[in-house]
Design a protein around this motif. Structure first.
Motif, PDB file in Angstrom:
ATOM      1  N   ILE A   1       0.867  -1.160   0.000  1.00 45.01           N
ATOM      2  CA  ILE A   1       0.000   0.000   0.000  1.00 45.01           C
ATOM      3  C   ILE A   1       0.911   1.218   0.000  1.00 45.01           C
ATOM      4  O   ILE A   1       1.838   1.301   0.808  1.00 45.01           O
TER       5      ILE A   1
ATOM      6  N   SER B   1       1.375   5.543  -0.488  1.00 44.72           N
ATOM      7  CA  SER B   1       0.874   6.909  -0.644  1.00 44.72           C
ATOM      8  C   SER B   1       2.025   7.801  -1.056  1.00 44.72           C
ATOM      9  O   SER B   1       3.105   7.724  -0.479  1.00 44.72           O
TER      10      SER B   1
ATOM     11  N   ILE C   1      -1.613  14.096  -4.569  1.00 44.44           N
ATOM     12  CA  ILE C   1      -1.506  12.946  -3.679  1.00 44.44           C
ATOM     13  C   ILE C   1      -1.976  11.745  -4.461  1.00 44.44           C
ATOM     14  O   ILE C   1      -2.946  11.814  -5.223  1.00 44.44           O
TER      15      ILE C   1
ATOM     16  N   ASN D   1      -2.585   7.416  -4.038  1.00 46.15           N
ATOM     17  CA  ASN D   1      -2.618   6.273  -3.131  1.00 46.15           C
ATOM     18  C   ASN D   1      -2.890   5.023  -3.948  1.00 46.15           C
ATOM     19  O   ASN D   1      -3.810   5.011  -4.765  1.00 46.15           O
ATOM     20  N   THR D   2      -2.071   3.994  -3.724  1.00 48.67           N
ATOM     21  CA  THR D   2      -2.277   2.761  -4.490  1.00 48.67           C
ATOM     22  C   THR D   2      -2.181   1.543  -3.584  1.00 48.67           C
ATOM     23  O   THR D   2      -1.465   1.547  -2.579  1.00 48.67           O
ATOM     24  N   ILE D   3      -2.930   0.531  -3.965  1.00 52.93           N
ATOM     25  CA  ILE D   3      -2.793  -0.789  -3.340  1.00 52.93           C
ATOM     26  C   ILE D   3      -2.354  -1.732  -4.445  1.00 52.93           C
ATOM     27  O   ILE D   3      -2.996  -1.780  -5.502  1.00 52.93           O
TER      28      ILE D   3
ATOM     29  N   GLN E   1      -5.947   5.933  -6.441  1.00 49.56           N
ATOM     30  CA  GLN E   1      -6.666   7.204  -6.492  1.00 49.56           C
ATOM     31  C   GLN E   1      -5.619   8.297  -6.557  1.00 49.56           C
ATOM     32  O   GLN E   1      -4.528   8.172  -6.001  1.00 49.56           O
TER      33      GLN E   1
ATOM     34  N   GLY F   1      -5.274  12.750  -6.667  1.00 49.09           N
ATOM     35  CA  GLY F   1      -5.904  14.075  -6.682  1.00 49.09           C
ATOM     36  C   GLY F   1      -4.835  15.124  -6.905  1.00 49.09           C
ATOM     37  O   GLY F   1      -3.683  14.946  -6.496  1.00 49.09           O
TER      38      GLY F   1
ATOM     39  N   TYR G   1      -9.622   7.993 -10.256  1.00 49.17           N
ATOM     40  CA  TYR G   1      -9.579   6.641  -9.684  1.00 49.17           C
ATOM     41  C   TYR G   1      -9.125   5.716 -10.786  1.00 49.17           C
ATOM     42  O   TYR G   1      -9.532   5.888 -11.937  1.00 49.17           O
TER      43      TYR G   1
ATOM     44  N   ILE H   1      -6.442   6.362   1.296  1.00 51.87           N
ATOM     45  CA  ILE H   1      -6.676   6.016  -0.094  1.00 51.87           C
ATOM     46  C   ILE H   1      -8.067   6.394  -0.540  1.00 51.87           C
ATOM     47  O   ILE H   1      -8.266   6.942  -1.606  1.00 51.87           O
TER      48      ILE H   1
ATOM     49  N   TYR I   1      -9.927   8.526   0.716  1.00 47.63           N
ATOM     50  CA  TYR I   1     -10.299   9.908   0.980  1.00 47.63           C
ATOM     51  C   TYR I   1     -10.886  10.371  -0.337  1.00 47.63           C
ATOM     52  O   TYR I   1     -10.316  10.194  -1.394  1.00 47.63           O
TER      53      TYR I   1
END
Lengths: 1002, 479
Positions: free
Chosen positions: A473, A475, A516, A518-520, A538, A540, A584, B15, B17
């Motif tokens: 995970i 960020s 920012i 974020n990935t899994i 995701q 942004g 996304y 994530i 958010y």
């Protein structure tokens, strides 16, 4: 109690493992790097055919492995090195020296959010070797892409230090929106393009090219769709250098060089030549205007008196404005770290004194990169801070379509050679007989100061958490900050600026982009043959831009800045604006037994630039490949590698004005009061321009990959093109931006690599060629006719739309054109326009050779373009046939018609030539833009290890490099490289340079 | 394991958010979105104020609107010394629909009409926050916007359509002597999907008169000469009725303005000085000129084209010898003209105003009381009130230093209009209203145009013809 049980369990395991391999043999050894003899940690060592029996080398490059007696070979594998298979032959100590991979980054490749092994690629992705990035002397990294990758056309209209080229990946997909690729630095989409008032300062020129580890280009939608709405023009991924565990390594390099502008055959007339031409023009005019009294160059009281004395002075104004440019580069870096923490630090200084007066570029950079892995190996954090400060001195070469007299290239082509640059007392000669407004370029140099400063801060910080091996995970937070300060001061002491009364202007731009993501990531090999990777993420982003400028009169050379002295005629402007996006995405890849590969991606992108109901768009791709050569039925000694791949995907283009969909009122002033007026009509239905791309490719390797390469073909179709639809003016507006129109690009791309010689003397060649073709499919009834260009349905992306010039009538020396019916006419207003060519080449590419023998290596690249048409707009002025009376002309005018029977394209000169022969839109100015260029040559010599050991250095290399040393071309101008539109006037040409330097590592 | 799950939970929050809906709604900061721009009194008031600024553009009253009707007739000609190629086609009457400056004269008034429509329709809809404004204050805005919409429609009509009374159907399809022929599209809402055909001249006048009469009743405040007030609305009504040849109403409105007593005629030296004053007595309505404000015409201004000197780059326009020859030696207006170093005649109507910062600044006079005297005189004559008409004319003549005229005739009034209003954008229209030929002895290319003729009006710009399928077949015959 609990501890005890664990201990027992561990002992048991130990015993079992001892038992299991007790029949084996323990082999130990050290793995070192052939380049510098340092030990290599992290090398995987395993038994061939039994890759579950394996280990990795420790920090000192040592390994120990118990192998079954049946084992015959050991495999040593490490990223960036050639894999070695070593026969065991009953040895118990096997030391191995690994050779770095010839193509550097070959093993793995960063493709957006995922990292892939190269053989797993299913779409069109190419990387540029860092060696080739470093080979070119240009202050900015974008220029260094040229010639390296098939399908990527890089062309610079300007050679100004710090300026950016046009980069088109697989053609231009858009007529109105941007055509430049998206740049992503270490996973964070970067702000790119130009900044400041100079119109020639690329934001990416603030980066230190030495900090760059790799540049990877995502060419097709299969790879780029993961970047969704910004990827229609391809994506350039830049990875910067990181530290590696091991002892701290220092590297220092310095080089120094000289440069001059490329001139493939351009010259201005000498005084004697100009005098002869002018006299001829006056004589011709006496007859043409039927006024021998007025047009008499022998009459001392006449308007056109041209005495011999004019030729007493002979100034070569081109010599006056050009000079030997100077290049300087210093770079210092240190990297290292331990098992858990690595670092990379660097600092650099770059100076590029332009080859034309008034142009300079200077850059200071600093970079810190830290990566840390927690001792339990579950957390990884890292941060990078790159800061830089750049300064550029420049002169406007054009502002708002107007050619300023300040432009030294303009001056050099306009001022007659009759005038001396300096007066006898050494002061600047401002009396040029009124020619060129008396703007002596030395006067501009001395009395006008235009410049800009750019401060950049690039930060990205990530946190990665790996609860299990198969899941991570991550960020990432990105900050991209740029501040530009531009200024212009015109010293009132100079007569040319006196009327401006001490004009001073200053502009400040602030741009902050925060993002920012974020990935899994899920990654697992199931039952040894099903390999699955899946990513969900995701992202942004918010970009804030602020601009403010102020100007006024009253500054002087003692106070050349915006202060209270600049009190008169003050003007202030400003404008903040904001862009946001939210996305996304998902990515999936699967391969079966390293033979069949399948990949897909999906991205839902929202952007603030579009209409309320169309803020979100969905993009996706699917691609697959089949490694035929891995099949058991495939057995060929000749073909060592064969892979078929295909992809389809969609990408978007949102590169339009930030408030393009909005209609708004602007604040204006009437009677001293703040007022409002409609500025723009809204289009709430405005949405993405969409490009769908299909590609097929065949990758192959022959004779154990001595010869390898790729054949690729792609088709892309852009729909919902963002075009302006013209309205009835009775609506109050002239046009509105709409999604209408469509265009197609297709092309063949071939890449070949050969290893011609291997061994002590090695010789590798790589070659790429691209055949682009574009066609406009639909313009929704709008025919975009500019003054020189036209976009038409059925035509190429861009075509020249000019009056068809028919040369000179041999009988009377008058220019002729073709009219509507294809008949010859002497009357310019009867000439008809036609599509006379296109800036799109038939093909372009690069050929690179690398030779090395012991420590000596020679690299050189040829770049070529063929079949495009280009225009030197300045010929309109410097081949004026007398139209710009009183200005100099270039040596093409020596070919003018002089007497009946002369066959030439240059008409007879006339005073204030009214024939239109030199009008802008004459096809007379078209040049064949084909050229061949020796893009770079690098010769380097690495001193032998044995010598270096004595002075405790790990590397000392001396090198010489040349950029653009040779150009073969037939153009009527300075430099055939003319940007993607193929034309421009009085542009600073690209430069050639030669520099020498050294690199020291310890 | 437990700890792993905790971390996953924390990271999941990060994530997933989710950006709120507002995140993608950005608004320009130096501008106001159309949807909210006119939602309250403050902004409506600013949007009304804004309507005046484009009137001073060089495409409109800042230059072209005043120059074209003069240089196309017999008062103004091109200099033979100073030549920046401006107004060549207009002077030679060789205007082609495909090229030219005048296309702005089609575009800009329609733009202003569209901006006016936004204000008018918003106020009529009542869907805005009145804040603390009184109904009178709201009505004031409505009437100003109606005035400007009427001015623009009227100007478009007189530039691109033949005079109201034309009967020649080959020149003016639909002509019936009563405005039945092609006028210009009447636009009362902003809608980019509309491609309108031409309305008849009669329909245009109906709209213009209706707008002005509504405005006249609602206007209360006098914000100075740089804005519309009741007298400017009435003065424009007088002019419109004069063009429509409705003598009753022309007389009624011109007399209302004259009798307001607010606009005394200039006398003596003031006849010249008036032209550089910030708010001269004779001015009923003007557009404020300031080089720091939007739509300032700069070096394309009237000042730049009419004056000569090192500070003026163009200076293309001079006065015809014929016009100068008309003035009596005792006429104060003769002092408005002088010969330059090239012996060409220059006018002083467009000098920099007294308080200028840029030499191109001079408030642009759109309605002047002298015109009201002339309209009144002509209307009286038409109605048979010769004595009243003569009185009005003589008041004007006396103010200009001239003795009384004894006999009122149409040709006397036309000649007086020519002398009084020279260079102010009236001459070509005056000839058309009087059905007089356009005699131009000082132009070689086109020395004579007989009335009626297509060269009394401009062609509709080719772009509109090509883009608007409903106007494609409605180009003015002759072009």
């Amino acid at each position: 109690m609990k501890h005890k049980r664990s201990l027992i369990f561990a002992i048991l395991l130990f015993l079992i493992s001892q038992y299991a391999f007790s029949q084996g043999l323990e082999i130990t050894g050290t793995v070192t790097n052939s380049e510098d003899d340092t030990s290599l940690p992290g090398v995987s060592v395993y038994v061939e055919g039994m890759n579950i029996i394996g280990t990795a080398t420790d920090l000192d490059g040592k390994y120990a492995l118990i192998v079954p007696s049946s084992a015959s070979n050991l495999v040593f594998q490490s990223v960036g090195f050639q894999t070695q298979v070593v026969p065991i032959n009953s040895r118990i100590v096997i030391d191995v020296i690994l050779e770095p991979e010839a193509l550097g980054l070959d093993e793995v490749i960063v493709t957006g959010y995922a990292i892939q092994r190269k053989e797993a690629l299913t779409s069109s992705v190419s990387s540029v070797e860092s060696k080739n990035i470093e080979a070119v002397s240009a202050s900015n990294i974008e220029k260094r892409l040229q010639g390296n990758v098939a399908g990527v056309m890089t062309t610079s209209l300007r050679g100004i230090p710090g300026s950016a080229p046009d980069i088109q990946i697989r053609g231009a997909t858009s007529i109105n929106a941007g055509n430049q690729p998206l740049f992503v630095i270490d996973g964070v989409p970067a702000v790119s393009g130009e900044t400041g008032a100079s119109q020639s300062f690329s934001i990416l020129s603030s980066l230190n090219p030495n900090d760059i580890k790799s540049m990877t280009i995502l060419k097709d939608a299969g790879a780029a769709a993961i970047y969704g709405s910004r990827a229609a023009n391809g994506v350039v991924l830049i990875e910067t250098k990181t530290g590696a565990k091991g002892k701290t390594r220092f590297s220092f390099s310095a080089d120094y060089g000289v440069s001059k502008v490329i001139n493939t055959g351009f010259d201005m007339l000498s005084s004697a030549e100009l005098l002869e031409l002018q006299r001829e023009a006056v004589e011709n005019s006496a007859e043409y205007y039927n006024n021998p009294t007025k047009y008499d160059w022998t009459d001392p009281n006449g308007e056109y008196y041209l005495p011999d004395e004019l030729a007493n002075t002979d100034t070569d104004w081109w010599d006056e404005v050009t000079r030997t440019g100077k290049l300087e580069n210093y770079n210092l870096s240190a990297s290292g770290g331990n098992e858990n923490t690595t670092f990379y630090l660097s600092g650099s200084y770059n100076k590029n004194e332009g080859a034309i007066m008034n142009y300079d570029f200077e850059r200071y950079t600093g970079n810190v990169r830290l990566d840390h892995l927690s001792p339990n190996e579950k957390f990884k954090v890292g941060t990078k801070v790159m800061g830089s400060f750049s300064k550029q001195n420049y002169v406007y070469d054009a502002s708002g379509g107007v050619l300023p007299w300040e432009n030294p290239i303009f001056a050099a082509m306009a001022i007659p050679s009759y005038y001396a640059p300096f007066n006898e007392d050494g002061s600047v000669n401002f009396d040029l007989g009124g020619a060129h407004g008396n703007y002596n370029p030395h006067g501009v140099d001395k009395f006008q100061d235009q410049g800009q400063e750019y401060t950049k801060l690039l930060n990205s910080t990530y946190l990665e958490f790996k609860p299990w091996n198969f899941l991570s995970i991550k960020s990432t937070f990105g900050l991209d900050y740029g501040y530009t300060k531009s200024h212009d001061f015109e010293d009132p002491r100079a007569p040319i600026y006196a009327g401006r009364e001490g004009y001073y202007w200053e502009g400040h731009e602030n741009n902050i982009q925060m993002s920012i993501s974020n990935t899994i990531t899920f990654n697992k090999i199931i039952a040894e043959i099903h390999s699955v990777t899946a990513i969900l993420g995701q992202e942004g982003m918010q970009e804030d831009y602020e601009y403010i400028s102020g100007s006024g009169k009253g500054a002087n050379h003692e106070m050349p800045y915006l202060s209270t002295t600049v009190a008169e005629g003050q003007e202030i402007e400003g404008n903040p604006s904001k862009l946001t996006s939210n996305s996304y995405f998902g990515y999936f890849s699967y391969n079966y037994d390293s033979r069949y590969y399948l990949q897909g991606s999906l991205r839902r992108d929202g952007s603030s630039v579009f209409g309320d109901d169309y803020k979100y768009g969905t993009f996706g791709s699917i691609s697959g490949s089949w490694r035929i050569s891995e099949e058991s039925f495939f057995n060929s000694n000749f073909i060592s590698k064969l892979k078929l791949r295909g992809s389809y995907g969609t990408t978007g283009n949102s590169d339009i004005a930030w408030y393009a969909s909005k209609g708004y009122y602007s604040v204006i002033t009437y009677n001293g009061e703040s007022s409002l007026l409609p500025d723009k009509i809204e289009n709430p239905d405005l949405k993405w321009e969409k490009t769908a791309t299909t590609g097929i490719a065949l990758d192959f390797g022959l004779l154990k990959d001595r010869i390898s390469g790729t054949f690729e073909y792609f088709w892309s179709k852009t729909t919902d093109n963002l075009l302006y639809q013209e309205l009835s003016y009775t609506s109050g507006f002239s046009s509105v931006l709409k999604n209408i129109g469509s265009l197609r690009n297709e092309g063949l791309e071939i890449t070949l690599q050969t290893k011609n010689l291997q061994g002590e003397l090695s010789w590798n060649t790589s070659f790429n060629i691209s055949f682009p073709k574009s066609e406009i499919l639909d313009l929704a009834g709008e025919d975009y006719v500019g003054t020189t260009y036209r976009h038409r349905v059925g035509g190429a992306y861009m075509e020249y739309w000019m009056y068809k010039y028919a040369g000179v009538n041999p009988a009377n020396g008058m220019p002729m054109w073709y009219d509507e019916n294809g008949n010859l006419t002497f009357t310019y207003s009867e000439a008809s326009r036609a599509n006379v060519g296109s800036p799109e080449p038939d093909f372009y590419g690069g050929l690179t050779n690398t030779l090395s023998y012991k420590g000596i290596s020679l690299d050189f690249m040829f770049y070529f373009v063929y079949g495009n048409e280009i225009i030197f707009g300045d010929r309109h002025y410097s081949e004026h046939d007398g139209a710009s009376w009183g200005e100099n002309a270039n040596t093409n005018q020596l070919d003018r018609w002089q007497r009946p029977g002369d066959i030439t394209d240059t008409p007879k000169p006339l005073v204030n030539n009214p024939t239109g022969a030199n009008d802008w839109d004459n096809s007379r100015w078209l040049d064949n833009g084909s050229y061949l260029r020796l893009k770079f040559v690098t010769l380097s010599y690495a001193l032998p290890k044995s010598w270096l050991d004595r002075i405790k250095l790990s590397n000392l290399t001396l090198f010489a490099k040349g950029t653009n040393l040779l150009t073969f071309s037939n153009v009527n101008g300075l430099d055939p490289e003319r940007g993607s539109t193929g034309s421009g006037s009085y542009k600073y040409p690209n430069t050639q340079s030669i520099s020498f330097g050294t690199q020291i590592e310890f | 394991m437990k700890r792993n799950i905790t971390y996953i939970l924390i990271l999941s929050v990060l994530i997933f958010y989710s950006c709120s809906e507002d995140f993608l709604n950005t608004e320009p900061t130096d501008a106001i979105s159309n949807s909210i721009a006119l939602n309250n009194y403050t902004n409506l008031s600013k949007a009304t104020n804004g309507l005046y600024a484009p009137l001073r553009s060089s495409d409109y009253y800042g230059a072209y609107m005043q120059i074209a009707p003069e240089v196309m007739a017999d008062n103004v000609k091109r200099s033979t010394v100073k030549n920046s190629s401006r107004y060549v086609q207009e002077f030679d009457l060789s205007i082609a629909p495909s090229v030219g400056y005048w296309s702005g004269l089609w575009e800009l008034p329609y733009y202003i009409i569209s901006a006016s429509n936004n204000v008018i329709n918003k106020i009529i809809s009542g869907e805005f926050d009145q804040e603390k404004a009184s109904d009178e204050e709201i009505n004031q805005l409505l009437s100003e916007a109606l005035f400007i919409r009427a001015l623009c429609h009227f100007d478009l009509c007189r530039l691109f359509a033949h005079h109201y009374t034309i009967q020649d159907q080959s020149l003016a399809p639909g002509a019936d002597g009563n405005g039945g022929h092609w006028g210009v599209p009447v636009i009362t809402i902003t809608d980019v999907t509309i491609f309108p055909a031409r309305n008849s001249v009669n329909e245009v006048y109906k709209q213009v008169i209706s707008d002005l009469r509504k405005a006249e009743k609602m206007v209360i405040f006098d914000k100075g000469k740089n804005f519309a007030n009741q007298n400017s609305i009435r003065a424009l009504l007088a002019r419109v009725y004069h063009y429509r040849e409705n003598a009753d109403s022309a007389l009624y409105y011109s007399e209302l303005v004259i009798n307001s007593g607010e606009y005394p005629l200039a006398e003596g030296e003031d006849v010249v000085n008036y032209w550089v004053q910030e708010e001269g007595d004779e001015t009923i309505f003007q557009v404020y000129s300031n080089s720091n404000e939007n739509y300032f015409p700069g070096n394309e201004s009237l000042n730049s084209l009419f004056n000569i000197g090192t500070e003026y780059p163009y200076s293309d326009l001079v006065i015809t010898e014929e016009l100068l020859g008309l003035f009596d030696s005792s006429d104060e207006r003769l002092n408005l003209y002088e010969r330059d170093e090239n012996n060409e005649i220059r006018t002083k109507k467009f000098l920099p105003k007294e308080s200028y910062v840029s030499v191109y600044e001079n408030n642009i006079k759109i309605l002047r009381v002298a015109e009201m005297y002339l309209i009144s005189a002509e209307a009286n004559l038409g109605l048979g009130n010769n004595d009243d008409g003569l009185d009005r004319l003589n008041e004007l003549l006396n103010a200009r230093g001239l003795p009384d005229a004894s006999n009122l005739t149409k040709s006397l009034i036309l000649a007086e209009r020519r002398k009084e209003l020279a260079c102010e954008g009236h001459r070509l229209f005056d000839l058309a209203i009087a059905n007089e030929d356009n005699v131009r002895p000082e132009n070689n290319a086109t020395p004579l145009v007989n009335y009626p003729g297509h060269r009394y009006i401009l062609p509709i710009p080719v772009r509109e013809i090509e883009r608007n399928e409903n106007i494609t077949d409605q180009q003015n015959p002759g072009y």
